[in-house]
Design an enzyme around this catalytic site. Structure first.
Site, mmCIF file in Angstrom:
data_model
loop_
_atom_site.group_PDB
_atom_site.id
_atom_site.type_symbol
_atom_site.label_atom_id
_atom_site.label_comp_id
_atom_site.label_asym_id
_atom_site.label_seq_id
_atom_site.Cartn_x
_atom_site.Cartn_y
_atom_site.Cartn_z
ATOM 1 N N ASP A 132 4.922 -7.070 -18.258
ATOM 2 C CA ASP A 132 4.405 -7.995 -16.976
ATOM 3 C C ASP A 132 4.857 -7.456 -15.762
ATOM 4 O O ASP A 132 4.331 -6.412 -15.921
ATOM 5 C CB ASP A 132 6.243 -8.664 -17.443
ATOM 6 N N ARG A 188 -1.788 -6.734 -6.826
ATOM 7 C CA ARG A 188 -0.277 -6.597 -6.605
ATOM 8 C C ARG A 188 0.095 -5.463 -6.222
ATOM 9 O O ARG A 188 1.201 -4.778 -6.861
ATOM 10 C CB ARG A 188 -0.059 -7.523 -7.474
ATOM 11 N N ASP A 237 9.252 -7.139 -9.281
ATOM 12 C CA ASP A 237 9.190 -8.486 -9.035
ATOM 13 C C ASP A 237 10.457 -9.348 -7.941
ATOM 14 O O ASP A 237 11.664 -9.179 -8.358
ATOM 15 C CB ASP A 237 8.512 -9.382 -9.841
#
Length: 453
Positions: free
Chosen positions: A287, A343, A291
């Site tokens: 992942d 990202r 985050d």
């Protein structure tokens, strides 16, 4: 035939302002007051922006607005005033083509409805602001704006003892200050410490390995000692507050991100950490690295080294998470992203301040700004980036300001489809802002688990 043409022209001149107004579909639902036949409504009333529909461009329309509205015969008779978080929008009586094309708070009260735009051309349905109106000249909606107040923390920002930015707004982030200091050398000891209900300063020593994640409770400082690391184990900050994670090296966490902040967690500071996985296992094996989502708020992510990952930083987990509106206030400063795909970060919904970051060798996009997110950039350095700033890859774009302050070295053009936002964070940061040209040297030397302790 000439008489018929004249009737057509007269009909449209009465129905449209500037020959560009889309008629309301539900005229039969309008009250008599909305048609201009009702009595004047006194005081401040709230606009239900949830019922607004796009009228194209920056314009949104809401029906059932009472009072005498403008018409073809009386194009400036309306007394309507519109406010965004208590601040007056306008000018009123605007041409509808200008509301769509220019926006910036222009509005029109026309045929019982309101055509309006946000002050910074964001979507009023999702920007987290309150819109009100008055018809009697009332000029103060008494709505508290979501704009962040200046920091009142007496500690100097950037001193290492206080977080810069949102983690120091509307409260302090002090972690386990005042609690016992414990040193841990095993996964079980670390788990017991981070899950304790007490305030603690937790020093991590040596290499800790395992799988899964540790659930970090409130009022904790987790600080890695020199040479320490966590392998395969992530830190999950779910609904907690007042947490500092500093000087931690966390690698190769499978299934979960290395650090996740979510479920309403607030006043969180992630600082001087080294976070990584690899890009050899494919996009779905690991992942992200760091985050933030699900109504988390007042977060600072500073001086971290994020590398060897396809998707290092995500702020806002999904297009469907509209409950993030009004949250996700995050400061991202002095981080070093390298050998990543995209990202850096990707954003949705929130208000995010991104300054003095070094983004090197990104094969996708650098900073993604979508789903109405408002991102202020200051003095970032983009190097070898395919798309430095990108607004169009999710269902809706977001809004960017400060793009001109960045340096784009050997990078392609930004892909920004929206007008520049006027938002800037209210907290003080100019005293620690460094020139964009100096970012690569300063950030590459200082980011990561570089603290002496």
């Amino acid at each position: 035939m000439s008489l018929l043409l004249l009737l057509v022209v007269l009909t449209f001149s009465k129905c449209k302002k500037g020959s560009d107004v889309v008629p309301f579909e539900n005229q039969s639902d309008l009250t008599e007051a909305a048609r201009g036949n009702g009595s004047i409504i006194t005081g401040i009333k709230t606009i239900n922006v949830g019922s607004a529909v796009s009228d194209g461009g920056f314009s949104y329309k809401v029906i059932n607005i009472p009072g005498t509205s403008d018409s073809g015969n009386s194009p400036s008779v309306s007394t309507l005033q519109v406010f965004e978080n208590g601040k007056a929008l306008g000018p009123a009586h605007a041409m509808h083509a200008d509301i769509r094309d220019k926006g910036k708070g222009l509005f029109s009260h026309w045929s019982g409805g309101l055509y309006f735009s946000a002050s910074d051309n964001t979507d009023p349905r999702s920007n987290g602001r309150t819109y009100t109106y008055s018809l009697d000249g009332s000029g103060n909606s008494a709505i508290t704006p979501p704009v962040t107040p200046p920091i009142t923390n007496p500690e100097k920002p950037g001193s290492g003892t206080a977080a810069i930015g949102f983690a120091s707004v509307d409260g302090k982030t002090t972690g386990g200050l005042g609690g016992q200091t414990v040193t841990v050398t095993s996964l079980s000891a670390l788990k017991n410490a981070v899950e304790s209900s007490s305030a603690l300063i937790i020093l991590v020593s040596g290499k800790i390995t395992g799988t899964g994640y540790l659930n970090v409770k409130s009022n904790k400082t987790i600080q890695g000692l020199a040479g320490s690391s966590m392998e395969g184990v992530g830190l999950m900050i779910y609904g907690s507050n007042n947490v500092i994670v500093q000087n931690m090296t966390i690698r190769n966490v499978v299934t979960y991100s290395n650090i996740i902040i979510k479920e309403g967690a607030h006043h969180i500071w992630i600082d001087h950490c080294d976070l990584s996985s690899d890009r050899t296992h494919g996009w779905d094996y690991y992942d992200g690295l760091l985050d933030v989502g699900k109504r988390a708020d007042y977060v600072t992510l500073s001086w971290n080294r994020l590398h060897d990952s396809h998707i290092p930083m995500l702020i806002g987990f999904g297009d469907e998470n509209t409950d993030d509106i009004g949250h996700l206030r995050v400061t991202v400063n002095n981080n070093y992203f390298y050998n990543v795909s995209e990202r850096q970060p990707s954003t949705r919904f929130g208000y995010i301040h991104v300054f003095n970051n070094y983004l090197q060798n990104g094969s996708g996009y650098g900073i993604g700004v979508t789903m109405g997110a408002t991102v202020r950039t200051d003095n970032n350095y983009f190097e070898n980036q395919a798309i430095p700033i990108f607004t169009e890859y999710n269902a809706k774009p977001g809004y960017v300001s400060g793009a001109e302050t960045n340096i784009y070295a050997n990078s392609k053009a930004n892909r920004i489809s929206t007008a520049s936002s006027t938002w800037t964070p209210a907290y003080e940061y100019k005293s620690v802002l460094i020139a964009a040209a100096n970012v690569p040297a300063v950030v590459s030397a200082g980011a990561g688990a570089t603290l002496a302790r």
